[in-house]
Write an enzyme that holds these catalytic residues in place. Structure first.
Site, mmCIF file in Angstrom:
data_model
loop_
_atom_site.group_PDB
_atom_site.id
_atom_site.type_symbol
_atom_site.label_atom_id
_atom_site.label_comp_id
_atom_site.label_asym_id
_atom_site.label_seq_id
_atom_site.Cartn_x
_atom_site.Cartn_y
_atom_site.Cartn_z
ATOM 1 N N ASP A 114 33.058 22.099 53.506
ATOM 2 C CA ASP A 114 34.315 21.591 54.054
ATOM 3 C C ASP A 114 35.388 22.660 53.902
ATOM 4 O O ASP A 114 35.121 23.777 53.449
ATOM 5 C CB ASP A 114 34.730 20.284 53.376
ATOM 6 C CG ASP A 114 34.859 20.421 51.859
ATOM 7 O OD1 ASP A 114 34.826 21.579 51.352
ATOM 8 O OD2 ASP A 114 34.998 19.401 51.166
ATOM 9 N N ASP A 131 31.013 23.236 48.725
ATOM 10 C CA ASP A 131 30.874 22.180 49.726
ATOM 11 C C ASP A 131 31.122 22.737 51.128
ATOM 12 O O ASP A 131 31.857 23.726 51.305
ATOM 13 C CB ASP A 131 31.877 21.055 49.459
ATOM 14 C CG ASP A 131 31.566 20.307 48.165
ATOM 15 O OD1 ASP A 131 30.424 20.428 47.678
ATOM 16 O OD2 ASP A 131 32.465 19.615 47.636
#
Length: 726
Positions: free
Chosen positions: A581, A579
């Site tokens: 993030d 991801d």
């Protein structure tokens, strides 16, 4: 006899397709007058490769080592504690020291001053057993004279007896340059000395001040046009010498390629200084970057042997004489948690990169001693009948091996291999005695370190055996063909290495989308759940025992650590897809740490990639035709896009979709942005500087908290708080 010789020549000539009559005529003209006799330094200029190896940058650096080593030999003999090296902007180099200075009096056999003897006569100097030096790097008496022969100009200044003496040479011949123009250059007018050479006295010096200063310009007729002095190589050599000679200071000035003002004055330059007191123990700590398993252990000893060498008698004749030799052995060793081996060897502070008898004795005795200790603890270590090999013991080892002896026998002037055979046994005996005592020590701290060391080498042995077994049994099979691969692997159907790709996917939600988005012919998927083990802190055994790490190693199929075989890797590309993030970046870092520590050839080959999923999806509204979808990969890129749309008065749908995870995309979006070869963006993970990368991983993922805390605190101002998921 002559007829036989003629027939033999004819047979050879017919086989080679040459003219017998022509060669026969030349043979009669071939006599002693056709033989060439090179005198003085002519032989060096005719065959420079014999003395310095090559005429490129390596040969240029070797000449510099010869001059520097002479200064270091003075320091080793207890005379002088500082050497200064200056790389000038005109391509010349100056080496000055605070040693005794080259002798300036007359050498009786040649009638020349000591300076001229050293600079112009091959195999002449104070290192042939005359008592001036005990253990040195310069041995053959050709170093300074070779540099002189290969220089367009060489100036030597000697400070002795409260006077400063000077002599200049052009391509090895003594004479005088006309420097009345104020600029020192090999192109200045030069006058050879005719009847006798002259060692000029150019100044006075303070009482007790001595030293030698040599500046030379390498001859462009000898060296290649692109040959140059390598600053980083010089710095490494200076640092290494300062470690090997505690208390010796070495300063480097680099004045090349720097800015100058209108008057020609230097306004920018590089200067570095090295001085260490810890010796080779400090050297090992400098070389080692992984977490320690043991402290730096010092193994020191000595031994003697007898060598028959030619020695000058009172009448000046060479007589074979049995000479006793003493060998001093000093070794520093330290094992770390990694598997890389860093061993540097030296003879009288001269590096021997290709080893020699001292390294043979060290490695043989190291294996023998550690193997004996493992055998003594075989039940506790659960060794069985397996035997340690050299690579098992060398894994994670950082060592500096030094020996000192008078007149060592090297293989060639470049001194890359030690050939004195008696040194092997002396080094082996020292290692066996000193390391054996440490491995059997009853002291609590040493005993703990020994236990960790034995567990490490046994783990390396088991890893090697496991990898070998796996390599023998494992073939390029799909999950349907082989039940040995993890069940959660979704393998690809084709076995084409050039096109096959392994995606390491974060989380089950992304895995479901990735299965629908992938090209099952060439793209395999392997999901990981959460954050894997931080292998920078963990031992080899803990790494192999970890389910995620061992499964990933099994999927790639090339082993791990020293036994990793790049040719056995099952996929052409390994792509980390996490991801976009902070957690995704952490997982990616943990995976890269695993690849860096245990599958480094895969990274070095450029076969590890990081997928670049988008952060935003912007749908631009068009009247009368289908809407346009644009993906952006950073906040700055989104801001630029929106600003452009506002300027051109184009509308876009609100709200803008922000992807916090791969699972938020549908299959078409994931394929289009991240997985489809023609559309996606990948970041290749490279190994531009392995040591710098290792230091970075040690800082970010290692067990020492204080440096990491300092790094985080110092970089806190640059962090965008909005990027943190809290």
């Amino acid at each position: 006899m002559r007829a036989v010789r003629t027939r033999r020549l004819g047979a050879v000539d017919r086989a080679e397709g040459t003219c017998v009559a022509a060669r026969g005529a030349k043979t009669e003209d071939y006599g002693a007058r056709q033989l060439s006799v090179l005198s003085g330094l002519d032989a060096v200029r005719k065959r420079p490769g014999m003395y310095i190896g090559t005429t490129d940058s390596r040969g240029l650096m070797h000449c510099l080592w010869e001059i520097i080593d002479n200064s270091v030999d003075e320091a080793l003999a207890g005379h002088g504690d500082h050497i200064e090296i200056t790389l000038h902007a005109d391509g010349s180099v100056t080496v000055s020291d605070t040693g005794r200075g080259i002798p300036v009096d007359i050498e009786p056999k040649t009638g020349l001053t000591g300076v001229e003897v050293v600079m112009t006569k091959l195999h002449a100097g104070g290192k042939f057993g005359g008592g001036s030096y005990a253990a040195v790097g310069g041995l053959h008496g050709v170093g300074a004279s070779v540099v002189n022969a290969l220089s367009a100009r060489l100036d030597v200044e000697v400070t002795r007896g409260s006077k400063v003496h000077r002599m200049s040479f052009k391509r090895g011949a003594p004479g005088r340059f006309d420097d009345s123009g104020g600029v020192l250059s090999p192109d200045n007018p030069f006058t050879l000395f005719e009847s006798a050479s002259e060692l000029e006295i150019i100044g006075k010096a303070k009482r007790g001040v001595t030293g030698t200063r040599i500046r030379y310009w390498s001859d462009p007729q000898i060296f290649l046009k692109d040959a140059h002095f390598t600053y980083d190589t010089l710095v490494d050599r200076a640092r290494q010498t300062a470690f090997l000679v505690p208390g010796l200071g070495i300063t480097i000035h680099d004045e090349r390629g720097v800015e100058r003002d209108e008057t020609g004055e230097i306004i920018t330059s590089r200067t570095e200084e090295f001085r260490y007191s810890g010796g080779i123990s400090e050297f090992v700590e400098h070389l080692a970057h992984d977490d320690a398993v043991t402290d730096v252990w010092r193994l020191a000893g000595s031994g003697t042997f007898t060598e028959t060498v030619p020695v000058l008698d009172e009448d000046g004749h060479m007589v074979s004489t049995a000479v006793p030799r003493e060998v001093g052995v000093d070794i520093a060793v330290r094992w770390g948690k990694g598997y890389d081996t860093r061993v540097k060897s030296f003879v009288n502070i001269i590096a021997t990169p290709k080893g020699g008898t001292h390294m043979t004795g060290f490695e043989q005795s190291l294996l023998k001693t550690v193997r004996r200790s493992v055998d003594q603890n075989s039940r506790r270590l659960k060794v069985g009948k397996d035997k340690l090999e050299k690579d098992d013991v060398l894994a994670g080892l950082t060592a500096v091996v030094t020996v000192r002896l008078a007149e060592p026998q090297f293989e060639g002037q470049t001194k890359e291999v030690l050939g004195t055979s008696a040194v092997r046994q002396i080094v082996a005996r020292t290692v066996e005695q000193e390391l054996g005592a440490l491995l059997n020590s009853s002291k609590r701290q040493e005993k703990q370190q020994v236990n960790l060391l034995l567990e490490k080498v046994v783990a390396e042995m088991k890893s090697r055996i496991s990898a070998r077994t796996h390599k023998e049994n494992q073939r390029r099979k799909t999950a349907l063909e082989s039940s040995s691969l993890p069940a959660k692997l979704y393998d690809c159907r084709k076995t084409d290495l050039d096109r096959s790709e392994l995606f390491i996917v974060e989380g089950d939600s992304a895995m479901g989308t990735a299965k629908a988005a992938r090209d099952s012919e060439h793209q395999a998927l392997f999901p990981i759940r959460g954050k894997i083990l931080n292998v920078q802190k963990a031992s080899v055994g803990d790494m192999l025992a970890n389910a995620e790490c061992s499964a990933l190693i099994q999927v790639i199929g090339a082993g791990a650590g020293r036994s990793f075989d790049l040719e056995s890797a099952r996929y052409g590309k390994v792509i980390i897809m996490t991801d976009a993030d902070v957690d995704g970046a952490h997982i990616r870092t943990l995976l890269l740490t695993l690849f860096f520590r245990y599958m480094r050839p895969l990274v070095e080959a450029g076969r590890v990639f990081a997928a670049v999923p988008p952060l935003h999806r912007v749908e631009i509204v068009h009247r009368g035709k289908a809407n346009e979808v644009v993906y952006t990969y950073s906040e700055a890129e989104l801001y630029t896009l929106l600003k452009r749309l506002d300027r051109t008065k184009k509308a876009y749908k609100e709200p803008i979709q922000r992807y916090k995870g791969l699972g938020e995309m549908d299959a078409d979006q994931l394929a289009e942005t991240t997985m489809e070869p023609g559309m996606r963006s990948l970041r290749r993970v490279t190994m531009g500087d392995a040591e710098a990368a290792e230091r970075t991983f040690g800082l970010l993922m290692g067990s020492e908290v204080a440096p990491r805390k300092q790094f985080i605190v110092s970089g806190a101002a640059m962090l965008d708080a909005e990027r943190i998921d809290a």
